[in-house]
Design a protein around this motif. Sequence first.
Motif, PDB file in Angstrom:
ATOM      1  N   VAL A   1       0.852  -1.192   0.000  1.00 19.27           N
ATOM      2  CA  VAL A   1       0.000   0.000   0.000  1.00 19.27           C
ATOM      3  C   VAL A   1       0.887   1.241   0.000  1.00 19.27           C
ATOM      4  O   VAL A   1       1.711   1.427   0.900  1.00 19.27           O
ATOM      5  N   LEU A   2       0.706   2.096  -0.994  1.00 18.69           N
ATOM      6  CA  LEU A   2       1.516   3.303  -1.161  1.00 18.69           C
ATOM      7  C   LEU A   2       0.743   4.557  -0.764  1.00 18.69           C
ATOM      8  O   LEU A   2      -0.488   4.608  -0.905  1.00 18.69           O
ATOM      9  N   GLY A   3       1.470   5.554  -0.298  1.00 22.27           N
ATOM     10  CA  GLY A   3       0.909   6.886  -0.140  1.00 22.27           C
ATOM     11  C   GLY A   3      -0.174   7.011   0.897  1.00 22.27           C
ATOM     12  O   GLY A   3      -1.064   7.859   0.760  1.00 22.27           O
ATOM     13  N   GLY A   4      -0.099   6.198   1.956  1.00 23.90           N
ATOM     14  CA  GLY A   4      -1.038   6.351   3.058  1.00 23.90           C
ATOM     15  C   GLY A   4      -0.550   7.379   4.064  1.00 23.90           C
ATOM     16  O   GLY A   4       0.381   8.146   3.803  1.00 23.90           O
ATOM     17  N   THR A   5      -1.173   7.379   5.235  1.00 22.28           N
ATOM     18  CA  THR A   5      -0.739   8.285   6.298  1.00 22.28           C
ATOM     19  C   THR A   5       0.733   8.068   6.600  1.00 22.28           C
ATOM     20  O   THR A   5       1.513   9.027   6.685  1.00 22.28           O
ATOM     21  N   LEU A   6       1.113   6.809   6.743  1.00 26.21           N
ATOM     22  CA  LEU A   6       2.500   6.475   7.038  1.00 26.21           C
ATOM     23  C   LEU A   6       3.419   6.808   5.868  1.00 26.21           C
ATOM     24  O   LEU A   6       4.609   7.061   6.059  1.00 26.21           O
ATOM     25  N   GLY A   7       2.872   6.845   4.667  1.00 16.90           N
ATOM     26  CA  GLY A   7       3.651   7.199   3.485  1.00 16.90           C
ATOM     27  C   GLY A   7       3.756   8.690   3.247  1.00 16.90           C
ATOM     28  O   GLY A   7       4.212   9.116   2.175  1.00 16.90           O
ATOM     29  N   GLU A   8       3.351   9.494   4.242  1.00 18.48           N
ATOM     30  CA  GLU A   8       3.434  10.965   4.168  1.00 18.48           C
ATOM     31  C   GLU A   8       2.683  11.497   2.947  1.00 18.48           C
ATOM     32  O   GLU A   8       3.156  12.394   2.227  1.00 18.48           O
ATOM     33  N   ALA A   9       1.480  10.951   2.738  1.00 23.66           N
ATOM     34  CA  ALA A   9       0.691  11.276   1.547  1.00 23.66           C
ATOM     35  C   ALA A   9       0.473  12.775   1.377  1.00 23.66           C
ATOM     36  O   ALA A   9       0.519  13.290   0.256  1.00 23.66           O
ATOM     37  N   SER A  10       0.244  13.471   2.479  1.00 28.29           N
ATOM     38  CA  SER A  10      -0.091  14.893   2.389  1.00 28.29           C
ATOM     39  C   SER A  10       1.064  15.738   1.865  1.00 28.29           C
ATOM     40  O   SER A  10       0.860  16.885   1.456  1.00 28.29           O
ATOM     41  N   THR A  11       2.273  15.195   1.866  1.00 29.40           N
ATOM     42  CA  THR A  11       3.437  15.958   1.411  1.00 29.40           C
ATOM     43  C   THR A  11       3.882  15.565   0.006  1.00 29.40           C
ATOM     44  O   THR A  11       4.810  16.164  -0.538  1.00 29.40           O
ATOM     45  N   LEU A  12       3.246  14.556  -0.581  1.00 28.28           N
ATOM     46  CA  LEU A  12       3.670  14.065  -1.888  1.00 28.28           C
ATOM     47  C   LEU A  12       2.932  14.790  -3.013  1.00 28.28           C
ATOM     48  O   LEU A  12       1.722  15.015  -2.934  1.00 28.28           O
ATOM     49  N   SER A  13       3.668  15.134  -4.039  1.00 28.87           N
ATOM     50  CA  SER A  13       3.024  15.713  -5.218  1.00 28.87           C
ATOM     51  C   SER A  13       2.351  14.608  -6.029  1.00 28.87           C
ATOM     52  O   SER A  13       2.630  13.419  -5.844  1.00 28.87           O
ATOM     53  N   HIS A  14       1.480  15.008  -6.943  1.00 26.84           N
ATOM     54  CA  HIS A  14       0.834  14.018  -7.810  1.00 26.84           C
ATOM     55  C   HIS A  14       1.880  13.264  -8.624  1.00 26.84           C
ATOM     56  O   HIS A  14       1.771  12.043  -8.811  1.00 26.84           O
ATOM     57  N   ASP A  15       2.886  13.976  -9.120  1.00 27.24           N
ATOM     58  CA  ASP A  15       3.930  13.326  -9.909  1.00 27.24           C
ATOM     59  C   ASP A  15       4.705  12.318  -9.070  1.00 27.24           C
ATOM     60  O   ASP A  15       5.044  11.225  -9.554  1.00 27.24           O
ATOM     61  N   GLU A  16       4.999  12.652  -7.811  1.00 28.34           N
ATOM     62  CA  GLU A  16       5.730  11.720  -6.947  1.00 28.34           C
ATOM     63  C   GLU A  16       4.918  10.454  -6.675  1.00 28.34           C
ATOM     64  O   GLU A  16       5.471   9.353  -6.638  1.00 28.34           O
ATOM     65  N   LYS A  17       3.623  10.614  -6.495  1.00 25.74           N
ATOM     66  CA  LYS A  17       2.772   9.438  -6.294  1.00 25.74           C
ATOM     67  C   LYS A  17       2.800   8.538  -7.523  1.00 25.74           C
ATOM     68  O   LYS A  17       2.834   7.312  -7.406  1.00 25.74           O
ATOM     69  N   ARG A  18       2.809   9.146  -8.696  1.00 21.05           N
ATOM     70  CA  ARG A  18       2.848   8.360  -9.923  1.00 21.05           C
ATOM     71  C   ARG A  18       4.196   7.650 -10.072  1.00 21.05           C
ATOM     72  O   ARG A  18       4.258   6.490 -10.492  1.00 21.05           O
ATOM     73  N   ILE A  19       5.267   8.337  -9.705  1.00 24.09           N
ATOM     74  CA  ILE A  19       6.593   7.725  -9.758  1.00 24.09           C
ATOM     75  C   ILE A  19       6.664   6.526  -8.812  1.00 24.09           C
ATOM     76  O   ILE A  19       7.163   5.453  -9.176  1.00 24.09           O
ATOM     77  N   LEU A  20       6.154   6.699  -7.602  1.00 23.75           N
ATOM     78  CA  LEU A  20       6.159   5.598  -6.630  1.00 23.75           C
ATOM     79  C   LEU A  20       5.332   4.419  -7.124  1.00 23.75           C
ATOM     80  O   LEU A  20       5.730   3.256  -6.971  1.00 23.75           O
ATOM     81  N   THR A  21       4.188   4.715  -7.704  1.00 19.84           N
ATOM     82  CA  THR A  21       3.330   3.634  -8.205  1.00 19.84           C
ATOM     83  C   THR A  21       4.032   2.850  -9.300  1.00 19.84           C
ATOM     84  O   THR A  21       4.104   1.615  -9.263  1.00 19.84           O
ATOM     85  N   ARG A  22       4.559   3.543 -10.257  1.00 20.29           N
ATOM     86  CA  ARG A  22       5.223   2.868 -11.380  1.00 20.29           C
ATOM     87  C   ARG A  22       6.438   2.080 -10.908  1.00 20.29           C
ATOM     88  O   ARG A  22       6.650   0.938 -11.339  1.00 20.29           O
ATOM     89  N   ALA A  23       7.230   2.695 -10.017  1.00 23.32           N
ATOM     90  CA  ALA A  23       8.433   2.015  -9.527  1.00 23.32           C
ATOM     91  C   ALA A  23       8.076   0.746  -8.764  1.00 23.32           C
ATOM     92  O   ALA A  23       8.739  -0.288  -8.898  1.00 23.32           O
ATOM     93  N   THR A  24       7.023   0.818  -7.958  1.00 25.49           N
ATOM     94  CA  THR A  24       6.625  -0.347  -7.160  1.00 25.49           C
ATOM     95  C   THR A  24       6.058  -1.449  -8.044  1.00 25.49           C
ATOM     96  O   THR A  24       6.387  -2.624  -7.876  1.00 25.49           O
ATOM     97  N   VAL A  25       5.194  -1.074  -8.971  1.00 28.90           N
ATOM     98  CA  VAL A  25       4.620  -2.063  -9.890  1.00 28.90           C
ATOM     99  C   VAL A  25       5.739  -2.790 -10.631  1.00 28.90           C
ATOM    100  O   VAL A  25       5.718  -4.022 -10.781  1.00 28.90           O
ATOM    101  N   SER A  26       6.726  -2.041 -11.082  1.00 27.86           N
ATOM    102  CA  SER A  26       7.848  -2.655 -11.788  1.00 27.86           C
ATOM    103  C   SER A  26       8.656  -3.558 -10.870  1.00 27.86           C
ATOM    104  O   SER A  26       9.026  -4.681 -11.243  1.00 27.86           O
ATOM    105  N   HIS A  27       8.905  -3.101  -9.651  1.00 30.11           N
ATOM    106  CA  HIS A  27       9.773  -3.843  -8.735  1.00 30.11           C
ATOM    107  C   HIS A  27       9.122  -5.130  -8.247  1.00 30.11           C
ATOM    108  O   HIS A  27       9.797  -6.159  -8.137  1.00 30.11           O
ATOM    109  N   VAL A  28       7.837  -5.089  -7.937  1.00 28.92           N
ATOM    110  CA  VAL A  28       7.195  -6.305  -7.413  1.00 28.92           C
ATOM    111  C   VAL A  28       6.940  -7.319  -8.529  1.00 28.92           C
ATOM    112  O   VAL A  28       6.786  -8.514  -8.251  1.00 28.92           O
TER     113      VAL A  28
END
Length: 304
Positions: free
Chosen positions: A43-70
């Motif tokens: 699970v990405l970008g939750g409370t513990l993932g400091e969601a409120s401080t992440l830009s939309h682009d950063e969330k997309r980068i994290l999603t793509r990187a995680t999908v690729s890595h797993v």
Amino acid sequence: MSIQWKGVMPAVTTKFTDSDSLDLQMFEHNITAQLEAGVHGIVLGGTLGEASTLSHDEKRILTRATVSHVDNKVPVLINIAEQSTKSAIQAAQHAEADGASALMMLPPMRYKSGDRETVTYFKTVANNTSLPIMVYNNPVDYNIEVTLDMFEELLKCDTIEAVKESTRDVSNVTRIKNRFGDRLKIMTGVDTVALESLLMGAEGWIAGLVCAFPAETVAIYELQKAGRIQEAIEIYRWFLPLLELDINPKLVQNIKLAEVATGLGTETVREPRLPLHGEERKHVLNVIENGLKTRPTLPDYKNL
């Protein structure tokens, strides 16, 4: 990939460099440890993932990187925490395009929406994405409760499938089961009542301290699932002082400090958060040190 609402799914921390950019190398190091321990989703970008401080682009980068890595080993979820319905729809559609398997979704941020507004918000987003949705019900921290009557309406949307049950009331698991049976899957979302919730029928655990202690977290889940309850309780009792670091306003700093101790992260946070200091830091380090000194030997939980 398709998602099954069960098992341990870490709400992972977001790793940052000292220059305040995403630290994907350390992030992927932690994800690897989660996969090796046997988690069932990320699970990405939750409370513990400091969601409120992440830009939309950063969330997309994290999603793509995680999908690729797993690499299709487990499903990847991204949290939707937006101020407007329009932005939430856009975030959901970006998540789908970036390869996420499902969404975790909070009620509207900042504005304290009424029941009708909250239901309309969730349903509107659900009707604009094909991704399965887990409603994050955390009235303690976010001041909006999604009641059973509201879920009655929400479940008219086929893609709303699960709840991250974070009311802190373990008996709510039974209420949900009595009302909805298996139609609404329950993922417990509070570390300090996780085992109790699993024993009462929750299908899985969106976990926090798993970020630093993945094997112990998965072992508790697998042992209770196999009926080896006493063994699960013994590990859980050892774990509880550490789990209490998750029910604290400084949960991000606490858990990142624990990640440092287990070699799975850094304590770098994004301002306005600051690393712990003084007596507060000393207390958390003491909890972590005591936990490491008494860390249990785990059974072969992967082959139960």
